[in-house]
Scaffold this motif. Structure first.
Motif, short mmCIF file in Angstrom:
data_model
loop_
_atom_site.label_atom_id
_atom_site.label_comp_id
_atom_site.label_asym_id
_atom_site.label_seq_id
_atom_site.Cartn_x
_atom_site.Cartn_y
_atom_site.Cartn_z
N GLU A 169 27.18 57.53 16.26
CA GLU A 169 27.06 58.73 17.07
C GLU A 169 27.72 59.94 16.39
OE1 GLU A 169 27.15 60.21 21.68
OE2 GLU A 169 27.69 58.15 21.19
N LEU A 170 28.82 59.72 15.69
CA LEU A 170 29.46 60.82 14.98
C LEU A 170 28.51 61.44 13.96
CD1 LEU A 170 33.07 59.42 14.43
CD2 LEU A 170 32.42 61.35 15.88
N VAL A 171 27.79 60.61 13.24
CA VAL A 171 26.81 61.12 12.28
C VAL A 171 25.71 61.88 13.01
CG1 VAL A 171 25.06 60.49 10.56
CG2 VAL A 171 27.29 59.34 10.56
N SER A 172 25.25 61.34 14.13
CA SER A 172 24.14 61.97 14.86
C SER A 172 24.54 63.34 15.44
CB SER A 172 23.67 61.06 16.00
OG SER A 172 24.61 61.01 17.06
N LEU A 173 25.83 63.57 15.63
CA LEU A 173 26.29 64.84 16.19
C LEU A 173 26.18 66.00 15.21
CD1 LEU A 173 29.52 63.80 18.17
CD2 LEU A 173 27.32 64.54 19.13
N ILE B 147 36.17 66.50 20.81
CA ILE B 147 35.47 65.40 21.47
C ILE B 147 36.19 65.06 22.78
CG2 ILE B 147 34.64 63.02 21.24
CD1 ILE B 147 33.19 64.92 19.40
N GLN B 148 37.45 65.47 22.87
CA GLN B 148 38.27 65.36 24.08
C GLN B 148 38.76 63.94 24.36
OE1 GLN B 148 36.35 69.33 26.29
NE2 GLN B 148 36.47 67.42 27.44
N GLY B 149 39.11 63.24 23.26
CA GLY B 149 39.77 61.95 23.39
C GLY B 149 41.27 62.12 23.30
N VAL B 150 41.98 61.02 22.98
CA VAL B 150 43.44 61.05 22.89
C VAL B 150 43.86 60.75 21.45
CG1 VAL B 150 43.72 60.38 25.31
CG2 VAL B 150 43.64 58.61 23.55
N PRO B 151 45.11 61.08 21.07
CA PRO B 151 45.55 60.87 19.69
C PRO B 151 45.53 59.40 19.28
CG PRO B 151 47.08 62.31 20.89
CD PRO B 151 46.15 61.71 21.90
N GLY B 152 45.35 59.15 17.98
CA GLY B 152 45.41 57.78 17.48
C GLY B 152 44.64 57.53 16.20
N PHE B 153 43.56 58.29 15.98
CA PHE B 153 42.83 58.12 14.72
C PHE B 153 42.10 59.41 14.35
CE2 PHE B 153 39.58 56.91 17.84
CZ PHE B 153 38.42 57.49 17.35
N SER B 154 41.82 59.52 13.06
CA SER B 154 40.98 60.60 12.56
C SER B 154 39.64 59.99 12.15
CB SER B 154 41.65 61.27 11.35
OG SER B 154 41.90 60.32 10.34
N PHE B 155 38.68 60.83 11.88
CA PHE B 155 37.39 60.32 11.39
C PHE B 155 36.84 61.24 10.32
CE2 PHE B 155 36.54 62.63 15.37
CZ PHE B 155 35.59 63.55 14.99
N ILE B 156 36.12 60.63 9.41
CA ILE B 156 35.55 61.34 8.27
C ILE B 156 34.06 61.05 8.22
CG2 ILE B 156 35.54 61.58 5.76
CD1 ILE B 156 38.57 60.04 7.43
N ILE B 157 33.26 62.08 8.18
CA ILE B 157 31.81 61.94 8.01
C ILE B 157 31.49 62.43 6.61
CG2 ILE B 157 29.54 62.55 8.92
CD1 ILE B 157 31.08 63.27 11.56
N CYS B 158 30.79 61.62 5.83
CA CYS B 158 30.60 61.98 4.43
C CYS B 158 29.28 61.47 3.87
CB CYS B 158 31.76 61.44 3.60
SG CYS B 158 32.11 59.68 3.86
N LEU C 258 32.88 60.45 24.18
CA LEU C 258 31.55 60.71 23.62
C LEU C 258 30.48 60.65 24.71
CD1 LEU C 258 31.68 58.73 20.25
CD2 LEU C 258 31.40 61.20 20.49
N ALA C 259 30.63 59.69 25.63
CA ALA C 259 29.68 59.59 26.75
C ALA C 259 29.74 60.85 27.60
CB ALA C 259 30.00 58.35 27.59
N GLU C 260 30.96 61.38 27.82
CA GLU C 260 31.11 62.59 28.63
C GLU C 260 30.59 63.82 27.90
OE1 GLU C 260 35.14 62.78 30.07
OE2 GLU C 260 35.00 60.82 31.06
N LEU C 261 30.67 63.81 26.57
CA LEU C 261 30.08 64.90 25.79
C LEU C 261 28.56 64.91 25.98
CD1 LEU C 261 30.19 67.16 23.65
CD2 LEU C 261 30.14 65.37 21.89
#
Length: 375
Positions: free
Chosen positions: A51-55, A205-216, A265-268
């Motif tokens: 889903e991150l890629v699709s965004l 995305i309006q989540g909580v702290p804990g991880f980062s993400f990289i799209i590449c 993501l569902a709420e987005l």
């Protein structure tokens, strides 16, 4: 249930660039425990990656891209990219900085012992694409270029699409820190021409702290094997493990945060996607800036360069103004703002991302009106 309801209530609204105020649904999603080895959990991770890629990538181009989740805050993600993408031999990073987070990229490069150059544009000025062209022309060693999209030090939104055109004109690798813009500002990676874009679970995305993400880009990441300067922050090996084990992380993952992000993501989607969220944030920002102007506050950044994420306001010149007192007065009324971070002038910042709506901003303005006791 009364005790649970009390625990799920927010003590105040966070008007910050992240962590930010989340929905009750996101907070509730963290009440269940998950096993990192279980297929149900790993399927959630895989759904998130897709889903991150699709965004940010049109359907016909999605096979060219992949997403990697990395434990830690946004800075962990930035360090994983810089420390993995830049070759140990014959690699040089150009860091474009106009605030604390651009400067942090330079600090990361320095600690990692990279060959790098940092170009500073000042806290109140956007990164100039023509200056980027001049630097790359004069320095043939440069192989990679990094920049912050939404520099929350000031509230500036840098012209990353124009910068990307210059970077690709010279065939360099382009790294974009989109920490506080991804999910809140529409981005097309093909148009941006970024090879790596980085954000965090606790931003737009309006989540909580804990991880980062990289799209590449897959083909760019595939060339990074053996380049990492860190075991834990080896982006290539993290990706390889997730690819081969269908969502499994190399080391213990923040399961509750991941599940909360899945809900976010569902709420987005329910809100109407990034376009709808950007419209809400933009409206919040417009109401905030206009309302603060009526109360006598001046913005640090001109409207032309202002992001819809966070706004810096110049501190009043009155001798009676004290940020800590102002902050506490607002906190008592249910609002938490941010101190300033620019070095040139005293300021404070107000964010309008997260589970924040126009009525919240109007109520904040009423609280500010009651708190300007120095007038």
């Amino acid at each position: 249930m009364d005790r649970l309801d009390e625990c799920l209530k927010r003590p105040y609204l966070l008007l910050t660039p992240g962590p930010l105020s989340t929905s009750r649904g996101v907070r509730t999603a963290m009440l269940k425990d998950w096993c990192t080895w279980d297929k149900d959990y790993n399927n959630i991770v895989e759904d998130i990656r897709k889903e991150l890629v699709s965004l940010c990538v049109k359907e016909e181009n999605r096979e060219k891209y992949t997403a990697v989740l990395m434990q830690g805050s946004g800075s962990f993600g930035v360090e994983s990219v810089i420390g993995t993408a830049v070759p140990k031999e014959k690699g040089k990073l150009l860091v474009l900085a106009n605030g604390a987070y651009g400067n942090r990229m330079g600090e990361i490069a320095s600690v990692l012992g990279l060959n790098f150059r940092i170009e500073k544009f000042g806290d109140k000025t956007v990164v100039n694409p023509e200056r980027v062209r001049e630097i790359i022309k004069e320095d043939s060693e440069i192989t990679h270029v990094s920049v912050v999209h939404s520099e929350t030090t000031s509230g500036i939104l840098n012209p990353v699409f124009e910068i990307g055109k210059v970077v690709k004109e010279f065939g360099k690798t382009f790294i974009v820190d989109a920490m506080s813009s991804f999910g809140g500002v529409c981005i097309d990676l093909e148009e941006l021409q970024a090879d790596f874009i980085i954000s965090s679970s606790n931003k737009c995305i309006q989540g909580v702290p804990g991880f980062s993400f990289i799209i590449c880009k897959r083909d760019v990441l595939e060339k990074c094997s053996g380049q990492a300067r860190s075991l834990s922050l080896d982006l290539y090996n993290q990706w390889k493990t997730m690819e081969e084990n269908h969502g499994k992380w190399r080391f213990t993952s923040p399961t509750h945060t991941v599940r909360a992000f899945y809900q976010a993501l569902a709420e987005l989607r329910e809100e109407g996607g990034i376009k709808a969220r950007e419209a809400r944030y933009t409206e919040n920002n417009k109401i905030l800036r206009e309302g603060m102007k009526e109360l006598g506050f001046e913005t640090l950044i001109s409207e032309e360069y202002q992001s819809p994420i966070i706004t810096s306001f110049i501190a009043p010149e009155s001798e009676g103004y004290n940020f800590e007192r102002f902050y506490q007065n607002l906190k008592k009324q249910g609002f938490v703002i941010y101190p300033g971070k620019v070095t040139e002038i005293e300021s404070f910042r107000i964010g309008n991302i997260g589970e924040v709506y126009s009525q919240d901003i109007r109520e904040l303005l009423e609280a500010v009106k009651k708190s300007i006791d120095w007038k």
